[in-house]
Motif scaffolding. Structure first.
Motif, PDB file in Angstrom:
ATOM      1  N   ARG A   1       0.420  -1.629  -0.375  1.00 26.76           N
ATOM      2  CA  ARG A   1       0.293  -0.376   0.129  1.00 26.76           C
ATOM      3  C   ARG A   1       0.458   1.378  -0.185  1.00 26.76           C
ATOM      4  O   ARG A   1       0.459   2.515  -0.742  1.00 26.76           O
TER       5      ARG A   1
ATOM      6  N   THR B   1      -5.424  -4.711  -7.658  1.00 27.23           N
ATOM      7  CA  THR B   1      -6.456  -5.017  -7.014  1.00 27.23           C
ATOM      8  C   THR B   1      -5.657  -5.398  -5.400  1.00 27.23           C
ATOM      9  O   THR B   1      -5.791  -4.953  -4.500  1.00 27.23           O
TER      10      THR B   1
ATOM     11  N   GLU C   1      -5.955  -3.222  -1.797  1.00 30.10           N
ATOM     12  CA  GLU C   1      -7.131  -2.493  -1.636  1.00 30.10           C
ATOM     13  C   GLU C   1      -7.616  -3.255  -0.343  1.00 30.10           C
ATOM     14  O   GLU C   1      -7.755  -4.386  -0.031  1.00 30.10           O
TER      15      GLU C   1
END
Length: 295
Positions: A129, A290, A293
């Motif tokens: 992230r 993805t 997430e």
């Protein structure tokens, strides 16, 4: 001064044409070819991550890296006690102790690699992230780490084969372990990429992978000879199509019996490796945007 003002006004209203062909959305998934090429740009990160995590993991225990060798030895001793002595699965197997050692050590390498590789994304969400990089580097780095960890284990396996009676003689076929380990590592990477994609989406499946590797252990002739099931041809066929059985059979024929393994073992293993690398990369890459997430 009037001309200068007019030129400034014209410049302010001029239309600038920008070629957007090379522009991409921030964070967008790159093309597959570009993605694979980018992995080479991150090779230093892969090696650094692999080595640093080895140092961190081994510093926790008092014996440190000694456990890399002790764990498979203890596993092998337990399997020998249960299957070799109590159940007698070693009857008819030439040099059963070395046969068991090769099976336990090499299978443990793959099981550890794919178990850790399957969690390479889910266990590093903070990094995923925080930074933009090809996520496959985490899975590859995990497998390189397991390969480096396997180095002392492999040396121990070779030493045990040489000293435990009946001690084996070194032949040129021992060199076949080099390409075999290379193919086995690529197999591990391909399967890890596939499983990492699944675990990143459904984290609970990581527990099933541990259970699955245990079943795989019993189906790979680690502590028994496949000849025990000659009366069940479908089982023999399934065993011959098992990539880990192929790895173990090639290693045993080369290290213990001084003969060439059936060429079909190489063909089956290479086929599995090629398919898993292609499918694993494509499936992993398809979900690149993805990872990380919130769910």
């Amino acid at each position: 001064m009037a001309e200068t003002g007019e030129s400034r006004a014209e410049a302010a209203t001029a239309v600038v044409t920008v070629d957007g062909a090379q522009l991409r959305r921030v964070g967008a998934r790159p093309g597959l070819g570009r993605y694979i090429r980018s992995l080479w740009d991150f090779r230093s990160f892969i090696l650094f991550d692999s080595r640093s995590r080895i140092a961190g993991a081994t510093s926790v225990n008092a014996l440190g890296r000694v456990w890399m060798v002790l764990n498979p030895i203890l596993d092998g001793a337990a399997y020998f006690l249960v299957f070799g002595l109590l159940l007698g699965t070693g009857r008819g197997v030439e040099n059963f102790i070395a046969y068991l050692i090769v099976g336990v050590f090499l299978f443990r390498y793959t099981s550890a690699a794919i178990t850790a590789g399957s969690r390479s994304i889910s266990n590093n969400l903070s990094i995923v992230r925080a930074f933009r990089f090809p996520r496959a580097t985490l899975t590859i780095a995990t497998n390189i780490r397991e390969l480096l960890l396997f180095g002392p284990t492999l040396a121990t396996m070779i030493l045990l084969i040489l000293v435990i009676p009946p001690a084996e003689d070194i032949t040129w076929r021992w060199l076949l372990m080099i390409p075999l380990l290379a193919v086995q590592t690529l197999f591990n990477i391909g399967l890890s990429l596939l499983l990492a994609r699944v675990v990143a989406r459904w984290a609970d499946l990581a527990n099933l992978i541990t259970f699955g590797t245990r079943i795989w252990l019993y189906l790979s002739a680690v502590f028994f000879s496949v000849q025990r099931f000659e009366h069940i041809p479908p089982l023999i066929t399934a065993m011959h199509l098992n990539p880990m059985y192929c790895v173990l059979d090639i290693a045993r024929q080369s290290l213990l019996y001084g003969t060439d393994a059936d060429p079909m073992r190489w063909i089956v293993l290479l086929a599995w490796t090629a398919v898993l690398l292609v499918v694993g990369f494509v499936v992993f890459w398809s979900a690149e945007e993805t990872y990380g997430e919130e769910r």
